[in-house]
Structure formats: structure tokens, C-alpha cells
Write a protein that holds these residues in place. Structure first.
Motif, PDB file in Angstrom:
ATOM      1  N   ASP A  51       0.826  -1.201   0.000  1.00 13.23           N
ATOM      2  CA  ASP A  51       0.000   0.000   0.000  1.00 13.23           C
ATOM      3  C   ASP A  51       0.864   1.256   0.000  1.00 13.23           C
ATOM      4  OD1 ASP A  51      -2.613   0.936  -0.122  1.00 13.23           O
ATOM      5  OD2 ASP A  51      -2.700   1.312   2.023  1.00 13.23           O
ATOM      6  N   SER A 164      -3.676  -6.221 -11.006  1.00 15.63           N
ATOM      7  CA  SER A 164      -3.960  -4.811 -10.790  1.00 15.63           C
ATOM      8  C   SER A 164      -3.623  -4.037 -12.047  1.00 15.63           C
ATOM      9  CB  SER A 164      -3.169  -4.264  -9.599  1.00 15.63           C
ATOM     10  OG  SER A 164      -1.779  -4.282  -9.863  1.00 15.63           O
ATOM     11  N   ARG A 621      -8.158   3.377  -0.603  1.00 22.71           N
ATOM     12  CA  ARG A 621      -8.608   2.094  -1.146  1.00 22.71           C
ATOM     13  C   ARG A 621     -10.077   1.889  -0.793  1.00 22.71           C
ATOM     14  NH1 ARG A 621      -5.609  -2.287  -2.858  1.00 22.71           N
ATOM     15  NH2 ARG A 621      -3.721  -1.218  -2.094  1.00 22.71           N
ATOM     16  N   SER A 629     -10.967  -3.948  -5.355  1.00 25.46           N
ATOM     17  CA  SER A 629     -10.870  -2.635  -4.726  1.00 25.46           C
ATOM     18  C   SER A 629     -10.512  -1.591  -5.765  1.00 25.46           C
ATOM     19  CB  SER A 629      -9.803  -2.627  -3.626  1.00 25.46           C
ATOM     20  OG  SER A 629     -10.123  -3.495  -2.572  1.00 25.46           O
ATOM     21  N   VAL A 631      -8.529   1.889  -6.216  1.00 28.66           N
ATOM     22  CA  VAL A 631      -7.399   2.470  -5.506  1.00 28.66           C
ATOM     23  C   VAL A 631      -7.022   3.800  -6.149  1.00 28.66           C
ATOM     24  CG1 VAL A 631      -5.044   2.118  -4.693  1.00 28.66           C
ATOM     25  CG2 VAL A 631      -6.550   0.139  -4.997  1.00 28.66           C
TER      26      VAL A 631
END
Length: 667
Positions: A51, A164, A621, A629, A631
Motif C-alpha cells: 500500500d 492490478s 482504497r 478494490s 485504488v
């Protein structure tokens, strides 16, 4: 989100199963020795690695105040050869004074000594442990400023499938995916990442010319890791990594490329005789084109090929010597060889003719023996841990050469450098005393050494208008240091740590100014660095806070020269980082990071200033499903002007405000 804490708080210790127990594959190394906290390690846990605003490991390492690269740029807008890692304000040049390990394997480039940060993807990692100082111990040669240990994510941390996709400022994209599947009693994990961007203008607006272009980048990496059980207490770990990174810096045509193919195999046994045995192979290459900064901005140097190879291994044994002792015995070796092929050009002539062809290179070899013992006296009920060990290393530098051919006449000059070898002896000792459940005190003293890299010995380089000469007679750097600290746990979930240190680096290698346009790598008598490091971490329900601060008083000791008493190049006195996070279970999360880097100097004579800088990053998030999710990430939100290079007023800038939006899926 907790970003950093004393190492003892997060040390991963796999269960020691008896032979009759079920086979449990971890993919981790051996448990940390009980004396590890005596050397004041700090960790970055996986939740933080997953993160960050930039998604780059070198920026995450900035959470530990005192970590720095040669320049303030990250791996999108810096020449790869600048990406040496150091700690404790020892500064000086672009080679790593910090030993960076991935699953026990050194990752520095065999020729240059830089760290390929773009290939070290944070979400492939389980934890990062940073030891500022601490000596070389059982890690091997090179850890004069400390050790950064990266551990691959274990099976329980890896989803079966993840992906992602992000889109960012200046048409930047970042795509990554991973697949992990159980296979027999073990597992196989394959992952990859590709990122590119048009880049930002590293050149200030008032210094741009027709040839000025943004710092575009395009890179990819892929990683294969397999873990297979051999018995209830042993397993085999195999890893392979491929990467390539291309960048353009400042001028059109000023392109660099770095690539690598790394492989390692590791045997771990957690039985009565614990064993950690590994072998590795690295094949790397680098190329770089230098464009003259004078009109008409033609090619002045083509460092077209720098192939290098690293081969090494280690065997560590931990025999059963009783519950009060953990004894480590072992041997390790590291071999590096590399060549530089470059062509010089006359940028003052329209035809831009080639003037010289150059070829340089050599090889290095270190072989070491080590032992270390951690003793926990039973009479004190585990309150005291004493740790100490020693190393003997045989090193050699050989086969060095520098050849040059005049492209117009064919006249050749060949230079051969003398072979050298010697022994280096080093050691470390420390103690950790738990005065109570809330207070622990520690102290340590240590020594270590670092060989000059093949790059420092044999390769000159140009950052126009300055030429830095190589020096085949460089001696190894030798460090002696001591530190003392206290770790407090005043309440559950709250940790505070303070460390005072004194480090002396003899024969420190620095880029020493000879004339206005010439520098040379030389050993200076010593660099003395002393200072204070503070770390704090707290978690209160869904809210976490982490902070780190380092003050360093660092100076060069070189009697009779202009350098004497000056601060080393690229070393700030103050560095700080703090992160505040809110992360409820299954809910939206938000974190913000503030970093401060104090004023430092570009050069050894303190003539070119790099002003201080304060930057703010943030990550938000939002879960939109069981595994998906949204982000949002923001780097340098207030668009702070970060000066990364200042050569007589010719300035480069660091990352401006950069915004990202993306989606993350973990199946």
C-alpha cells in the motif's frame, strides 16, 4: 497501517516440526537468531509493502530514516548506475555501501554495485528488515553501512490469482499479475509487472532547450518461485527473475538500458541440525548514451555494452548445542566479472564521428568463513541475550585492464593492472537486556569491509560537463562502529525506539574534485558519522501511526586537503518520515505519508547545494466487492520542487505531483 517497528516484534519464526509431523511448507528462511534485536533492526511489514503511493521499493525504504540512494530520484527518472543504497550518512558515491539481500542472495549489480530497484516489486515480498550498521556478521562482505533483507512472500500471503491495473499522470500505466498454485506438497508462484510512462521534465523550465525531453521510462520484470518439501523439516526453494528497464534522461537520445537474468536455489532444514544452503547466478547488462549538453546536442559517449556475471553461494549450519545457545557456522563465496565496451564521439562536428573505442574490465572474488553465537543465560530467565561472532575473508582483484583504440588511426593502447589479494578480518558483538516487559536496552560494536566495485576500479564516466575518472589502486573500505539504544513498549501496540551511533569508515571511496570539470575516485582517510535515530509505531484499533527520524553529523577526515572537515557529498543532516493510516476490516482505507530530507551538497567541496524538501503522499482504497478494490494514489501531492542534481547550476528535478487511479483484484 504500521510501517516500521523493532525487528523483534515481527520476526517470523517457522515452527520446528518433528519428523513425524505433517509436512508444512513455509517458503521462508530459518528463524531469526535471538540476538537480532541487539543490532537495532527496523522492519517494513507486508501490509505497508502492499500500500504505497508509488508502488516502488526504493520509496518504501524511505520509511526508514537514514536510507538514501546516491540521488533523490527513484527508478523512473534516475540513471540505473546511480542507484546505490546506503545508510548512516556515509554517502560518497553511487555504489552500494549497504548489502541488499533477497532471500539471502545479494542483488547488487556485479559490475556497478547498484541495486536494480525496478525489478524488486513490493507485493512479491513478505517483509523487509533494515539493519543500520550492525557489521557484516553472517551476511557476507559489503555491509559496511548496514543490511537490507528482503524476504519473498510466503504461501499463506499469496492469493491464487491477483491482478492490478493503474493509470497515472503523463500517460503512465502500471500492470501486474500473479498466479500461485499448490503443487504436490509445495507451491509454484509466477508474477510479472510492466510499467511505462511518458515521464516528467527533470529539467527546470528556464534551462530547457530544443533537445530537452521528459524522463520517459518503460520496464518489465517477471518472477518464478517454487517451493517443494523434502521432508517434514526441510524444503527446497527455487527462484528466477528476468527484468529489463529502459529510460530516457534529460535529452533526446540519452537512453539507458539495464537488464538481468537471476536464478537461485536454496535448501532449508529446520531439523535438529538447521541448515541454510544456497547458490545463485546473476547475468546482467547495462548500456547508456551520453548527449553533449552544448548545442547541437550530439552523442558524446555510447556505453554500449556492460555485460557482467555474479556467481556465489553460502552454507550455514546451526548445530544443536542446547537451548541457551544458537550457534551459526558457515562459509560463503562471491565471484564477479564484467566488461565495459564504450565508444567516444566528437560532438562538435556535424558528422558526429567516433573518436575512440574502449574496453575495460576485471574480476573479483571473496571467500569467507564465519561463526556467530547467541547466548541466552538461563539463570536470568531469558532477560539477557549476548551475541557475537567473527569473519575471515580472503579477497582478490585480478585481470584488470583498460584498452583504447583511436577510431581514426587505429593506434591502440593497452593497460594491464596489477592483481591484488589479501585477508580481511571482522567481527561484531552485542547485547540485549529486557529490563521489564516494557523496556529493553541494547548495545553493539562491529566492523566490516567493502571491496571497490569493478565500476569504481576501471570505468570512468561523464555527467556533462564533469568527467569522473576510475582508479585501479583503490583500497577496500573498512568500517568500525558502535551503537546503543533503548526500545520501549509503554502500552500494547505502541513501540518507541532510540539509537545513538558512531561509525568510522576508513579509506572511504569518494569522487574527489581535481579541476572544475574533473573528478577522480580516491580513498580519503576516513568518513566519521555519528548521530541519533528515532522510531515510533502505534496501532489504536483501525488507526495506525508510524514515524522515523535520523540526525547525522557526518564529516570527511582528510588532513592537508580541501575536503578535511567537510560533509560527504549527498549526505543530509536530517531525514524524517511519518505515516498515518486508517484501515478498518473490509472497509475503505486511507493513509498519508510525509517525508522530509534536509539540505545536502552535490559535490565534495560543498559548492552546489541541494535544498531541503518536504513531500506528501497518500493512498485511498475502496472495496467494491469481495475481492475487488478501487485504488487512488497520489505522489508529492503539493508538488514540492525536489532538486536531485546541481552541477554548477545545471539542475535536475525529482518526481512532481503524480496521481494514479486503478483497480486491484485478489482472487
Amino acid at each position: 497501517m504500521m510501517l516500521a517497528a523493532p525487528a523483534a516484534a515481527v520476526a517470523q519464526t517457522p515452527d520446528d516440526a518433528p519428523e513425524s509431523a505433517a509436512i508444512v511448507v513455509t517458503g521462508a528462511g530459518l528463524p531469526l537468531p535471538p540476538g537480532t534485536p541487539a543490532y537495532g533492526s527496523v522492519v517494513i511489514p507486508r501490509e505497508r509493502l502492499m500500500d504505497s503511493a508509488s508502488g516502488r521499493i526504493e520509496n518504501l525504504l524511505g520509511d526508514v530514516a537514514g536510507f538514501q540512494q546516491f540521488r533523490r530520484s527513484d527508478s523512473r527518472s534516475s540513471n540505473p548506475s546511480n542507484q546505490g543504497a546506503t545508510l548512516r550518512a556515509l554517502g560518497g558515491n553511487a555504489s552500494s555501501r549497504t548489502l541488499v539481500l533477497l532471500d539471502g542472495v545479494p542483488v547488487a549489480d556485479p559490475f556497478f554495485g547498484y541495486i536494480p530497484f525496478s525489478a524488486l516489486v513490493p507485493d512479491r515480498l513478505s517483509v523487509v528488515r533494515v539493519t543500520r550498521g550492525g557489521g557484516i556478521g553472517a551476511f557476507g562482505a559489503g555491509a559496511v553501512a548496514g543490511t537490507i533483507e528482503l524476504a519473498s512472500a510466503t504461501r499463506d500471503q499469496l492469493p491464487g490469482l491477483s491482478a492490478s491495473a493503474f493509470y497515472g499522470s503523463r500517460d503512465a500505466t502500471e500492470l501486474s499479475a500473479g498466479l500461485t498454485q499448490d503443487l504436490g506438497g509445495g507451491y509454484v508462484s509466477v508474477s510479472g509487472r510492466w510499467d511505462r510512462g511518458d515521464g516528467f521534465q527533470t529539467t527546470p523550465e528556464d534551462q530547457r532547450v530544443a533537445a530537452t525531453v521528459p524522463a520517459a521510462y518503460d520496464g518489465w520484470s517477471t518472477n518464478l518461485r517454487a517451493v517443494a518439501p523434502l521432508s517434514a523439516t526441510s524444503e527446497l526453494q527455487v527462484r528466477a527473475t528476468l527484468f529489463e528497464d529502459r529510460r530516457t534522461l534529460r535529452f533526446a537520445g540519452a537512453d539507458s538500458m539495464s537488464q538481468g537474468q537471476d536464478a537461485s536455489i536454496r535448501y532449508i532444514s529446520r531439523g535438529a541440525w538447521q541448515i541454510d544452503a544456497l547458490a545463485y547466478l546473476q547475468a546482467r547488462n547495462f548500456s547508456n548514451i551520453v548527449i553533449s549538453s552544448n548545442a547541437p546536442f550530439r552523442k558524446s559517449l555510447d556505453q554500449r555494452n556492460t555485460p557482467s556475471t555474479g556467481i556465489g553461494g553460502k552454507i550455514e549450519l546451526r548445530p544443536p548445542v542446547g537451548a541457551a545457545h544458537l550457534l551459526r557456522l558457515g562459509v560463503d563465496t562471491r565471484f564477479a566479472t564484467g566488461d565495459m565496451y564504450e565508444d567516444a564521439y566528437n560532438a562538435n562536428v556535424a558528422a558526429n564521428p567516433r573518436t575512440f573505442l574502449r574496453h575495460a574490465g576485471g574480476e573479483q572474488w571473496t571467500r569467507g568463513l564465519f561463526f556467530e553465537d547467541d547466548w541466552t543465560p538461563e539463570a536470568l530467565g531469558g532477560k539477557l541475550v549476548l551475541t557475537g561472532g567473527a569473519r575471515a575473508d580472503r579477497w582478490s582483484i585480478r585481470g584488470g585492464f583498460y584498452d583504447q583504440v583511436n577510431a581514426a588511426t587505429g593506434a591502440a593502447t593497452e593497460t594491464r593492472f596489477a592483481d591484488r589479494s589479501d585477508w580481511a578480518f571482522s567481527g561484531r558483538a552485542g547485547l540485549l537486556y529486557h529490563a521489564s516487559t516494557a523496556v529493553a536496552v541494547r548495545a553493539s560494536a562491529y566492523s566490516g569491509f567493502r571491496l571497490p566495485t569493478l565500476n569504481e576500479l576501471y570505468r570512468p564516466f561523464v555527467v556533462f560537463p564533469i568527467t569522473t575518472q576510475a582508479n585501479d589502486r583503490l583500497n577496500p573500505e573498512k568500517l568500525k562502529g558502535a551503537e546503543a539504544g533503548i526500545d520501549l513498549t509503554p502500552a500494547p501496540g505502541v513501540t518507541l525506539s532510540a539509537t545513538g551511533f558512531y561509525n568510522r569508515l576508513d579509506d572511504a571511496i569518494a569522487n574527489v574534485t581535481l579541476t572544475a570539470t574533473t573528478r577522480r575516485r580516491q580513498n580519503v582517510q576516513r568518513i566519521v558519522a555519528k548521530g541519533i535515530e528515532l522510531t515510533a509505531a502505534a496501532r489504536m484499533g483501525d488507526v495506525s501511526l508510524s514515524a522515523s527520524y535520523a540526525y547525522s553529523d557526518s564529516s570527511v577526515r582528510a588532513p592537508g586537503t580541501a575536503l578535511d572537515g567537510m560533509r560527504p557529498a549527498q549526505v543530509p543532516r536530517h531525514m524524517a518520515s511519518a505515516t498515518l493510516g486508517y484501515a478498518p476490516v473490509n472497509g475503505p482505507s486511507l493513509s498519508g505519508t510525509v517525508r522530509y530530507v534536509g539540505r545536502q551538497y552535490e559535490d565534495d567541496l560543498q559548492s552546489d547545494v541541494l535544498p531541503d524538501a518536504l513531500t506528501v503522499d497518500a493512498v485511498a482504497r475502496l472495496p467494491v466487492g469481495r475481492s475487488v478494490s478501487l485504488v487512488a494514489r497520489g505522489e508529492n501531492l503539493f508538488d514540492e520542487r525536489v532538486v536531485t542534481r546541481n552541477a554548477g547550476g545545471s539542475i535536475d528535478l525529482g518526481t512532481p505531483r503524480t496521481l494514479w487511479i486503478g483497480i486491484s483484484w485478489r482472487g
